[in-house]
Design a protein around this motif. Sequence first.
Motif, mmCIF file in Angstrom:
data_model
loop_
_atom_site.group_PDB
_atom_site.id
_atom_site.type_symbol
_atom_site.label_atom_id
_atom_site.label_comp_id
_atom_site.label_asym_id
_atom_site.label_seq_id
_atom_site.Cartn_x
_atom_site.Cartn_y
_atom_site.Cartn_z
ATOM 1 N N HIS A 17 60.088 -20.060 42.122
ATOM 2 C CA HIS A 17 59.043 -20.140 43.145
ATOM 3 C C HIS A 17 58.593 -21.572 43.417
ATOM 4 O O HIS A 17 57.829 -21.809 44.343
ATOM 5 C CB HIS A 17 57.843 -19.281 42.749
ATOM 6 N N GLN A 18 59.076 -22.532 42.619
ATOM 7 C CA GLN A 18 58.709 -23.934 42.820
ATOM 8 C C GLN A 18 59.893 -24.801 43.234
ATOM 9 O O GLN A 18 59.727 -25.994 43.454
ATOM 10 C CB GLN A 18 58.110 -24.498 41.522
ATOM 11 N N ALA A 19 61.067 -24.202 43.349
ATOM 12 C CA ALA A 19 62.275 -25.006 43.544
ATOM 13 C C ALA A 19 62.590 -25.316 45.000
ATOM 14 O O ALA A 19 63.269 -26.302 45.287
ATOM 15 C CB ALA A 19 63.470 -24.286 42.911
ATOM 16 N N GLN A 20 62.112 -24.504 45.929
ATOM 17 C CA GLN A 20 62.550 -24.650 47.318
ATOM 18 C C GLN A 20 62.125 -25.984 47.936
ATOM 19 O O GLN A 20 62.894 -26.616 48.654
ATOM 20 C CB GLN A 20 62.021 -23.489 48.161
ATOM 21 N N GLY A 21 60.895 -26.405 47.645
ATOM 22 C CA GLY A 21 60.427 -27.671 48.201
ATOM 23 C C GLY A 21 61.266 -28.842 47.732
ATOM 24 O O GLY A 21 61.613 -29.738 48.521
ATOM 25 N N GLN A 22 61.606 -28.847 46.468
ATOM 26 C CA GLN A 22 62.448 -29.913 45.923
ATOM 27 C C GLN A 22 63.831 -29.877 46.556
ATOM 28 O O GLN A 22 64.398 -30.918 46.912
ATOM 29 C CB GLN A 22 62.543 -29.758 44.404
ATOM 30 N N ALA A 23 64.370 -28.672 46.713
ATOM 31 C CA ALA A 23 65.688 -28.536 47.327
ATOM 32 C C ALA A 23 65.683 -29.023 48.772
ATOM 33 O O ALA A 23 66.626 -29.694 49.217
ATOM 34 C CB ALA A 23 66.141 -27.077 47.256
ATOM 35 N N GLU A 24 64.635 -28.715 49.510
ATOM 36 C CA GLU A 24 64.553 -29.149 50.907
ATOM 37 C C GLU A 24 64.500 -30.666 51.006
ATOM 38 O O GLU A 24 65.134 -31.272 51.883
ATOM 39 C CB GLU A 24 63.328 -28.529 51.566
ATOM 40 N N ARG A 25 63.752 -31.315 50.130
ATOM 41 C CA ARG A 25 63.681 -32.781 50.132
ATOM 42 C C ARG A 25 65.047 -33.382 49.826
ATOM 43 O O ARG A 25 65.468 -34.356 50.446
ATOM 44 C CB ARG A 25 62.657 -33.261 49.094
ATOM 45 N N LEU A 26 65.726 -32.820 48.853
ATOM 46 C CA LEU A 26 67.053 -33.326 48.500
ATOM 47 C C LEU A 26 68.031 -33.143 49.650
ATOM 48 O O LEU A 26 68.810 -34.050 49.968
ATOM 49 C CB LEU A 26 67.565 -32.599 47.254
ATOM 50 N N ARG A 27 67.976 -32.007 50.282
ATOM 51 C CA ARG A 27 68.879 -31.727 51.400
ATOM 52 C C ARG A 27 68.636 -32.703 52.550
ATOM 53 O O ARG A 27 69.582 -33.165 53.201
ATOM 54 C CB ARG A 27 68.675 -30.278 51.857
ATOM 55 N N ALA A 28 67.376 -33.051 52.789
ATOM 56 C CA ALA A 28 67.049 -33.988 53.861
ATOM 57 C C ALA A 28 67.604 -35.380 53.591
ATOM 58 O O ALA A 28 67.801 -36.166 54.521
ATOM 59 C CB ALA A 28 65.529 -34.063 54.040
ATOM 60 N N LEU A 29 67.870 -35.678 52.314
ATOM 61 C CA LEU A 29 68.422 -36.980 51.936
ATOM 62 C C LEU A 29 69.942 -36.941 51.772
ATOM 63 O O LEU A 29 70.543 -37.875 51.279
ATOM 64 C CB LEU A 29 67.778 -37.469 50.639
ATOM 65 N N GLY A 30 70.550 -35.838 52.196
ATOM 66 C CA GLY A 30 72.003 -35.733 52.186
ATOM 67 C C GLY A 30 72.608 -35.130 50.949
ATOM 68 O O GLY A 30 73.831 -35.034 50.840
ATOM 69 N N ALA A 31 71.774 -34.730 49.992
ATOM 70 C CA ALA A 31 72.291 -34.176 48.753
ATOM 71 C C ALA A 31 72.665 -32.697 48.929
ATOM 72 O O ALA A 31 72.266 -32.051 49.908
ATOM 73 C CB ALA A 31 71.262 -34.316 47.638
ATOM 74 N N ASP A 32 73.393 -32.203 47.958
ATOM 75 C CA ASP A 32 73.740 -30.780 47.893
ATOM 76 C C ASP A 32 72.986 -30.188 46.708
ATOM 77 O O ASP A 32 73.478 -30.204 45.579
ATOM 78 C CB ASP A 32 75.248 -30.621 47.703
#
Length: 262
Positions: A17-32
Motif C-alpha cells: 500500500h506504500q509502494a505505488q508512489g515510489q514506483a511512479e517516481r522511478l518510472r518518471a525517471l526512466g527506471a523499470d
Amino acid sequence: MTNPLHGQRILVTRPAHQAQGQAERLRALGADPVLLPCLEIQPVDEGTPEYLRAKCCVLDLDLYHSVIFVSANAARLGAEWIDQYWPQLPLRINWLAIGQRTAETLADHGITAFHSTAGYDSEALLESNLLHDVSGEKILIMRGADGREKLAVTLRERGARVDYADLYRRRCPRYSDSELQQALLPTPDAVLATSGEGLDNLSSLAAQWLQPLQSAQLVVPSQRIALKAEQLGWRQVRVAQGPDDRAMIQALAPDLDLDSDS
C-alpha cells in the motif's frame, strides 16, 4: 538528462500500500520499477489482547502528556482509532512523530505533530526538548507489535510512565517461486529497502538468488540499517537522507535535482 535512471531495474520492497508512489517516481525517471513488498502490515485482530490494550489506551487518551507515533503506518492506523473514539481531539497532548512522513500522515488526519528534523529514528526524537524532562509524565507509543524498544527504555530511564498501543503486526509475505524469479531475474540494478525487518525478509525470500542480488546497489534510510545490510553481506550500500520516496530515489541519482519532482 531527462531520464537519468533509464533502463535501470529497481526493486521496490515497501509494503504494497506504500509502494505505488515510489514506483511512479522511478518510472518518471526512466527506471523499470519491480514491486516485491517484503513486509505486510496487518492491523491487530479485534478481540485479541493487543486490540483490547490498544482500545484501553485510546479511550484513556486524555490522560497522556504525549502520544508518539513511530511510523506512517502507526500514524494512519492510530489516527483511525482516535477518530473512532474521539470526535474532537483531547487538549493539552504533545503529539510527536518519528520522521517527516509520519508527521505528514498525521496532518492528513488533522493531527499536527512535532517531528525532529535531525533524523528519522527514535534516537533523533529523543534529542528533542519535548522529551528531555519527562519525569512523572505518562506517554503513549503507537507502533507495530514487537518494534524497537529504544524509545520506551530511554523514556522510562528519564522517569516517564510509558504504555504501548500495538496497532499492527509486520509479517513476511509469501510468494511462489515463479513470482520471485520474475522479480529477481534478471538481477536488479538497485534495491530500495526502508527497514531492517524488510531487509531480513528479502534475504530470506531471495535466498536462492541472494548472492548475485547482494552485488546490486542497496539504498537504505539510516546508518543503523546500513550496518545491518553489510553484516548480511550486501556489498554496495548507500544511505539516503531519510525513508521517504524522494530521499530514497535521490540516493540513486545524487546529482539529480528532485526538488521540483512532486
